[in-house]
Each structure stands twice: as C-alpha cells, then as structure tokens.
Design an enzyme around this catalytic site. Structure first.
Site, PDB file in Angstrom:
ATOM      1  N   GLU A 298      54.763  -4.598 -84.470  1.00  0.00           N
ATOM      2  CA  GLU A 298      54.785  -2.746 -84.820  1.00  0.00           C
ATOM      3  C   GLU A 298      55.247  -2.038 -83.368  1.00  0.00           C
ATOM      4  O   GLU A 298      56.176  -1.392 -83.485  1.00  0.00           O
ATOM      5  CB  GLU A 298      53.330  -2.111 -85.157  1.00  0.00           C
ATOM      6  CG  GLU A 298      53.490  -0.622 -85.174  1.00  0.00           C
ATOM      7  CD  GLU A 298      54.417  -0.240 -86.169  1.00  0.00           C
ATOM      8  OE1 GLU A 298      55.474   0.490 -86.105  1.00  0.00           O
ATOM      9  OE2 GLU A 298      54.067  -0.609 -87.559  1.00  0.00           O
ATOM     10  N   ASP A 302      58.773  -0.131 -82.594  1.00  0.00           N
ATOM     11  CA  ASP A 302      58.633   1.313 -82.063  1.00  0.00           C
ATOM     12  C   ASP A 302      59.571   1.529 -81.076  1.00  0.00           C
ATOM     13  O   ASP A 302      60.310   2.532 -80.927  1.00  0.00           O
ATOM     14  CB  ASP A 302      57.343   1.749 -82.147  1.00  0.00           C
ATOM     15  CG  ASP A 302      56.649   2.047 -83.442  1.00  0.00           C
ATOM     16  OD1 ASP A 302      57.555   1.746 -84.452  1.00  0.00           O
ATOM     17  OD2 ASP A 302      55.474   2.025 -83.526  1.00  0.00           O
ATOM     18  N   SER A 507      57.351   2.426 -90.792  1.00  0.00           N
ATOM     19  CA  SER A 507      57.138   2.108 -89.500  1.00  0.00           C
ATOM     20  C   SER A 507      58.337   2.281 -88.917  1.00  0.00           C
ATOM     21  O   SER A 507      58.647   2.630 -87.572  1.00  0.00           O
ATOM     22  CB  SER A 507      56.340   0.894 -89.271  1.00  0.00           C
ATOM     23  OG  SER A 507      55.116   0.960 -89.608  1.00  0.00           O
TER      24      SER A 507
END
Length: 590
Positions: A298, A302, A507
């Site tokens: 994650e 990002d 996400s």
C-alpha cells in the site's frame, strides 16, 4: 498558511478545574449491539492501559460549516479566503463550562492537569489510564474481543455511562464502543517476476481518451504515470518546485514507504525524478523501516504514483504508529488499534500542512459509532480538504456479508467511513480505455450523514432516472452520496520489495486523483491565486464540466449487480474522471 476557513471569533479561554467535584448519578451515554464477527475472548486485565480520547462539544460548529462552504463555493465572494489555524480553532473551541466540568470530573478520579493532553482547540482531552480506572469512570466493563476471521483482538465495551451532569459537556469517549478495523482498500494484487515485468501493447493503434488525448495502447493492461497523464490530459503540465506547493500521503498499519523501490520506479517511469525524495514525518512514534522485505504494498503504491505524478512538488509521507493485532494474553502496555485518530490529532495541531492529503484507509461506517464518526468528520471540516478511496465493504465479493450491526441483522449496502464524511472527496475506480467502472469501485449512501446541499442537483438527477423500488431498503437515498469522483484503479505497475508487479484497488485511485489536484493547485499558485481548499462545492458546480463522465460498468456486491455507472453523477464513479487541462482552465478563471 493552511487551507482552512475564514471568520473572526474570539478565542475561548481555558478554565482550570474547580476545587470540589460535582456529583450526579450515572446514565448510559452510548450503547451498541455486539458487533458482527467479534466475540468476547476474555476479561480485560485491570492493569491494561487504555488511551481515552474525550471529545468536548463544539458549540459553534454550525459557524465553522457555514464559513467552510462560503470559502469553498466559487460563486461566493469569499471563495479561496482561507484563514489561519488559530482562527479556525477559535470556532471549534468548547464552552468554558464544559472545560471546567470535565476537568473537575477527571480530577475526582485522581487525573490531574499533568496527566491530560489537550488538543490545540481544547476540544479533545487525552488521558491514559488502567482498565480498572476507566471502568470506574465510565461505569462499564471492558472485555478482550477477538475478530473471528482475522484473529485481531481489541479491548472494548458495548456500553458506557457518564454522570448525568456531564452528558451535555462530552460528545464522545473512545476507545469504548468502536470496533472499526482500519484497512487499506486494495482489492487485487498481481505479481510477476521482475525480469519479465515488461509493458506489452496489445496493438500498435493509439487509443483516444475521453479528453481527446492519444493514449498508448499498452495502458489498457499496464497503467503507468505516463498513461495517467495521457488519459487525464496532463502531459503538458510541468509543476514547479519553488512556489510552496505541497502534497501529503498517509501510512498506517506498519506500511513502510521504501526509498529504494521509489528510485527503481522512477528509473523506469519518471526518469527526471531519479535521486529526488520525500519528507517522512513520524506520528505517535511511527516507523519507516527500509528493509526491502518490509516494504509495504500500500505504501509503495501510494508514494510511487502520488509522488510520481506530482514531481517536483514537495512530498510528505506521514507514518503513523499503531497496528493490530493486540495480543490479549501479553502484558501489552497500550492498545494501538486506532492509529487513524492519532494522525488526525497530530495534523490538526500543525501550523503548516500539505495542501492536498490523500488516504487510502477506512472501514465500514457502521463499525464506527455515529457520535465518533461525526466528531472525526468535524476534524476534516477543520482541515478543509481530504481524499479517500471508497469501496463497498470487503473488496472480495466472496466475503461480503452486507449485514447490519444494529441488532436486526438486515441485508444492506454498507457505506464506508471516512469516505462518507461530507467534508472529504471520495474517489471511486475505473479501468481500461475507454474507461468503465471497475467492479470493485464501491459507493452508495451514508447512514450517518445527510446529503450535503452541494450534491442536491447531481444526486437528484441520478434518482430521476433510477427505477423506483430498485434495491429498496438496501440503502438510504437521503444520505451523503459517494463517491464524488473517480480515477483508474487497477493494473498499476509498481515496484515493491525490489520486484515489479501489478496492483489494484481504490487505493490506487485515491493517490492518483489527489496527485492531479496538486497539479491543479500548481496552476492556481502560479497564477497568484490561493490553493483550492475543500474541493466538493467547486466540483459539483463551476468545475463539473471538467470531468469525463463514465457511463459503463457496475460494482456488484451483497448478492446484487450493484449500482451502474450512468450519465451524470452515479454511486460508482461519481462525477467521473478528471480532465486536468480543462479543470485548470476552469479554476484559474475564478
């Protein structure tokens, strides 16, 4: 200068505790049903320490909300007139009587001023006490609860009480009845060997995006920073590193952002950014370990796409401590299952914060008590901006249960928090070129927050063409509608732990969309205009033509086909995906 609000209110003075405590009988303040998938494991140790956060009422929040909408409405004369942190805190400060009575109550339990941490606005008080003290203060019993699927454990109660004379002076105390499981909204991860991770086009014929820009055909199967800039009409935008623009990304749950992975990603996708970096800010002792085996999927997703899109804008990664599971049979000093609130406390206390902040974490709205959700949402109103990917409960349809926690066990579409907060911009997902809604792009309608006025026209138009009786009883048509916007959400090429692979989820959509907002801010700052601040009133009005309407695809769940993408706003892709060039033209003209 922060992207906040505008008004003048005298700062409320702090009042210290009175020498003698008032007393009254206890009355239940909040009670929830035993949550689905959580079972009592054991009694909580009386010596286990809990960090209690006490939220005091904000009597002038309606003033804060009024000014937030005024400075965020492009048709209002005060548009863009953001004010300082201190002026905003003056609005949300509690009444002196609340400060006095709650401080006095804490003192009666042996908790002095030296044991209390107060927020900048004085509206939150934080104390750390053993379970035995918390149980006495709240006339309750704590247990260790264990999640039947994940094995996570937390110390919680399903009911707590307060002396009657304090009910009007305390909004909420947590952790008590909150059973949220903070999680990221990745829905698919596909890995392949780094030596064979090549981008292969399915044809040599360029595709044309909804913005009218030529897109490389490989973008249909492998999404890169270049693909996104082509798709969203941003290839000709060169942001500046010298105009005080800024972009922030949040990280939780021991998700570490790896510098080496970022450099490997830059070498392939953003060569000009090689050897550039970002600032890491630790919140509540958060770490950012750099061992490749600890690189977070994650976190790397990002930073690679968020900072890849925004380079050379100043980037910040907030790493917040706290990660489940709490182990109930060990002498763990504190329960750290609520890092999200730790970040909110931290960011509201800062003098300078990034102009855009993206987060890809949250949980089902129903697992967060309504009182707590509303206070956390009020924190986003103070910030004036937020971005959060939105899903439909568990991203895996096979494990979606869609059952309410209100004791009725009804089947219902479950909205997500904090995406359901009306003061954040919620981001749904698309896939392919031409774009269609990706099947895990959830959305729907809040059960806690009513529909904000800025959504009325767009959402009413959706319901005019929505067949009567469809999904009757499964959602609240009067609730805050999500998502607001959308972006690509699958097949993103990333480098994680030294290996190249594809990853997806809302996400991916959240840092992507937020990155393009940072580019739009760049254009406004270059034009001598203030940053955008809270986005939604602008997007649903003056800037609505700056979105590519997504009219195909759906997001199935709960045993249904779910909502469909359709003409205009819809609860799968919102207003659509950004045409950055067009949005810049629109927002630099106001």
């Amino acid at each position: 200068m922060r992207s906040l609000l505008s008004c003048l209110v005298l700062l409320t003075s702090f009042v210290s505790a009175a020498p003698s405590a008032r007393t009254s009988s206890f009355e239940v303040k909040e009670k929830v049903f035993p949550p689905r998938d959580w079972k009592i494991h054991s009694d909580a140790s009386p010596d286990h320490k809990i960090e209690l956060k006490i939220g005091l009422p904000q009597p002038n929040f309606d003033i804060l909300e009024k000014h937030l909408y005024e400075v965020s409405d492009p048709s209002h004369y005060r548009y863009g007139q953001h004010l300082s942190k201190e002026e905003v805190e003056a609005i949300v400060a509690p009444h002196p009587e609340s400060l006095e009575l709650v401080t006095e109550w804490l003192a009666s339990h042996g908790i002095g001023e030296q044991d209390i941490t107060r927020s900048s606005a004085q509206d939150w008080m934080t104390i750390t006490v053993p379970v035995r003290v918390a149980e006495k203060m709240l006339d309750t019993t704590y247990h260790v609860w264990k999640h039947t699927t994940s094995g996570e454990s937390i110390v919680r109660t399903t009911s707590y009480s307060l002396p009657i004379h304090l009910h009007d002076h305390i909004d909420v105390i947590q952790p008590t009845t909150t059973f949220a499981r903070l999680k990221s909204f990745k829905s698919t991860i596909h890995r392949f060997d780094k030596e064979t991770g090549q981008i292969v086009a399915q044809s040599d014929t360029p595709m044309i995006s909804a913005s009218g820009v030529s897109v490389d055909p490989s973008c249909n199967t492998t999404v890169t920073v270049t693909c996104l800039k082509q798709l969203y009409n941003a290839t000709d935008i060169t942001p500046s590193a010298t105009i005080n623009n800024s972009f922030g990304i949040t990280g939780y749950l021991d998700q570490f952002a790896n510098f080496q992975d970022l450099q490997s990603f830059y070498a392939v996708q953003v060569p000009d950014a090689v050897n550039s970096s970002f600032t890491v800010i630790s919140v509540a002792g958060g770490q950012n370990n750099q061992t490749l085996s600890e690189a977070g999927d994650e976190a790397d997703l990002d930073i690679e796409f968020g900072f890849g899109i925004t380079f050379p804008i100043n980037g910040t990664f907030f790493t917040t401590a706290g990660s489940p599971p709490f182990i109930p049979d060990l002498d763990t000093p504190t329960d750290t299952n609520e890092p999200y609130i730790s970040w909110l406390d931290f960011i509201l206390a800062q003098e300078e914060i990034p102009l855009v902040i993206t987060t890809s974490y949250g949980d089902d709205e129903q697992t967060v008590p309504e009182s707590f959700a509303k206070r956390a949402c009020a924190g986003f109103a103070q910030l004036g901006i937020g971005d959060g990917g939105v899903g439909d409960g568990d991203p895996d349809p096979a494990t979606q249960t869609c059952i309410t926690n209100d004791g009725t066990n009804k089947t219902e579409f479950l909205p997500l928090f904090p995406a359901s907060c009306p003061y954040v911009t919620a981001v749904g997902g698309t896939i392919h070129v031409p774009e269609v809604a990706v099947d895990f792009s959830g959305g729907g309608f809040s059960n806690y927050f009513s529909r904000p006025a800025y959504q009325d026209a767009a959402v009413s138009a959706f319901f005019e063409n929505f067949p009567n009786g469809t999904f009757a009883g499964l959602f609240n048509p009067n609730g805050r509608a999500i998502p607001d916007v959308a972006a690509q959400a699958d097949n993103f090429q990333v480098v994680i732990g030294g290996e190249t692979g594809l990853i997806g989820g809302t996400s991916a959509a959240s840092p992507t969309f937020a990155g393009f907002v940072a580019l739009i801010n760049d254009a406004r700052l270059k034009a001598g205009l203030p940053s955008l601040g809270f986005l939604n009133p602008l997007f649903y009005s003056t800037a609505i033509s700056g979105f590519n309407d997504i009219t195909s695809g759906n997001a199935p769940g709960c045993g249904t086909e779910g909502f469909n993408a359709t003409v205009g706003w819809d609860p799968v892709t919102g207003l659509g995906t950004p045409d950055v060039g067009k949005l810049i033209s629109l927002v630099t003209a106001i």
